[in-house]
Design a protein around this motif. Structure first.
Motif, PDB file in Angstrom:
ATOM      1  N   ASP A 171      21.319 -36.300  38.583  1.00  0.00           N
ATOM      2  CA  ASP A 171      20.761 -37.320  37.691  1.00  0.00           C
ATOM      3  C   ASP A 171      20.811 -36.840  36.235  1.00  0.00           C
ATOM      4  N   LEU A 172      20.657 -37.762  35.323  1.00  0.00           N
ATOM      5  CA  LEU A 172      20.805 -37.499  33.893  1.00  0.00           C
ATOM      6  C   LEU A 172      19.797 -36.468  33.387  1.00  0.00           C
TER       7      LEU A 172
ATOM      8  N   ILE B 201      26.514 -24.377  41.159  1.00  0.00           N
ATOM      9  CA  ILE B 201      25.487 -25.416  41.008  1.00  0.00           C
ATOM     10  C   ILE B 201      25.603 -26.353  42.202  1.00  0.00           C
ATOM     11  N   ARG B 202      24.466 -26.543  42.873  1.00  0.00           N
ATOM     12  CA  ARG B 202      24.424 -27.470  44.007  1.00  0.00           C
ATOM     13  C   ARG B 202      24.133 -28.867  43.478  1.00  0.00           C
ATOM     14  N   ASP B 203      25.046 -29.789  43.736  1.00  0.00           N
ATOM     15  CA  ASP B 203      24.805 -31.170  43.372  1.00  0.00           C
ATOM     16  C   ASP B 203      24.690 -31.993  44.654  1.00  0.00           C
TER      17      ASP B 203
ATOM     18  N   TYR C  31      33.289 -28.797  30.639  1.00  0.00           N
ATOM     19  CA  TYR C  31      34.422 -29.371  31.356  1.00  0.00           C
ATOM     20  C   TYR C  31      34.047 -29.880  32.748  1.00  0.00           C
ATOM     21  N   ILE C  32      32.916 -29.425  33.286  1.00  0.00           N
ATOM     22  CA  ILE C  32      32.549 -29.863  34.639  1.00  0.00           C
ATOM     23  C   ILE C  32      31.418 -30.875  34.638  1.00  0.00           C
ATOM     24  N   GLU C  33      30.845 -31.148  33.460  1.00  0.00           N
ATOM     25  CA  GLU C  33      29.730 -32.091  33.409  1.00  0.00           C
ATOM     26  C   GLU C  33      30.051 -33.399  34.124  1.00  0.00           C
ATOM     27  N   GLY C  34      31.256 -33.913  33.933  1.00  0.00           N
ATOM     28  CA  GLY C  34      31.646 -35.180  34.533  1.00  0.00           C
ATOM     29  C   GLY C  34      31.820 -35.141  36.036  1.00  0.00           C
ATOM     30  N   ILE C  35      31.953 -33.954  36.612  1.00  0.00           N
ATOM     31  CA  ILE C  35      32.153 -33.881  38.063  1.00  0.00           C
ATOM     32  C   ILE C  35      30.871 -33.543  38.825  1.00  0.00           C
TER      33      ILE C  35
END
Length: 166
Positions: free
Chosen positions: A75-76, A51-53, A67-71
């Motif tokens: 945007d929401l 996933i590109r953030d 487990y990776i949602e926080g990293i």
């Protein structure tokens, strides 16, 4: 990459394979710190998603999304869409195929309105219980010739575990 070889490997027990690869990479990382060459250039499991953030691409396995949602730096609204799709994929885990993962990724990118999610395993032709491994054969040959007697067992054990899958 000169001196490398790529191979699709199959395994019967995914957890065992992952543990073995972690052990092999740990040993080769240690040897790389001492001798400057790492033999494992990459491992891609059949269920790895990128996933590109806002910071780059983050890679994880399906089922690890919570487990990776926080990293993830997105945007929401985007996070909610990602969570919805990954919850759906994870609910079908037992029967999930690479074709279905690829379809989900295409639908997810459509829902996001841009290409942010990547699934390279499909393009490589991987199936369930397969991984794509990139080995630096030239580096292995080098280590074989320069490792001192103190580290010989580390190299031999790493190679022994690795050959289980080759």
């Amino acid at each position: 990459m000169a001196g490398t070889v790529s191979k699709i490997v199959s395994f019967n027990y995914e957890e065992e394979f992952v543990e073995d690869m972690e052990e092999v990479m740990e040993r080769f990382t240690y040897l790389a710190s001492r001798y400057g060459v790492n033999v494992i250039e990459g491992v891609l499991l059949w269920d790895y998603i990128g996933i590109r953030d806002d910071e780059g691409i983050k890679v994880f396995r399906i089922g690890e999304f919570p487990y990776i949602e926080g990293i993830l730096k997105v945007d929401l609204d985007m996070l909610k869409i990602l969570e919805q799709y990954f919850d759906e994929m994870e609910s079908k885990w037992e029967d999930l195929t690479t074709d279905e993962i690829n379809y989900f990724v295409e639908m997810l990118n459509d829902a996001l309105g841009e290409h942010r999610v990547y699934y390279e395993a499909y393009d490589l032709g991987l199936e369930r219980n397969e991984a794509y491994v990139i080995l630096n054969i030239k580096g292995l040959y080098y280590l074989e010739n320069v490792v001192d007697s103190e580290d010989r067992h580390v190299l031999d054990e790493a190679v022994s575990i690795l050959t289980k899958y080759m």
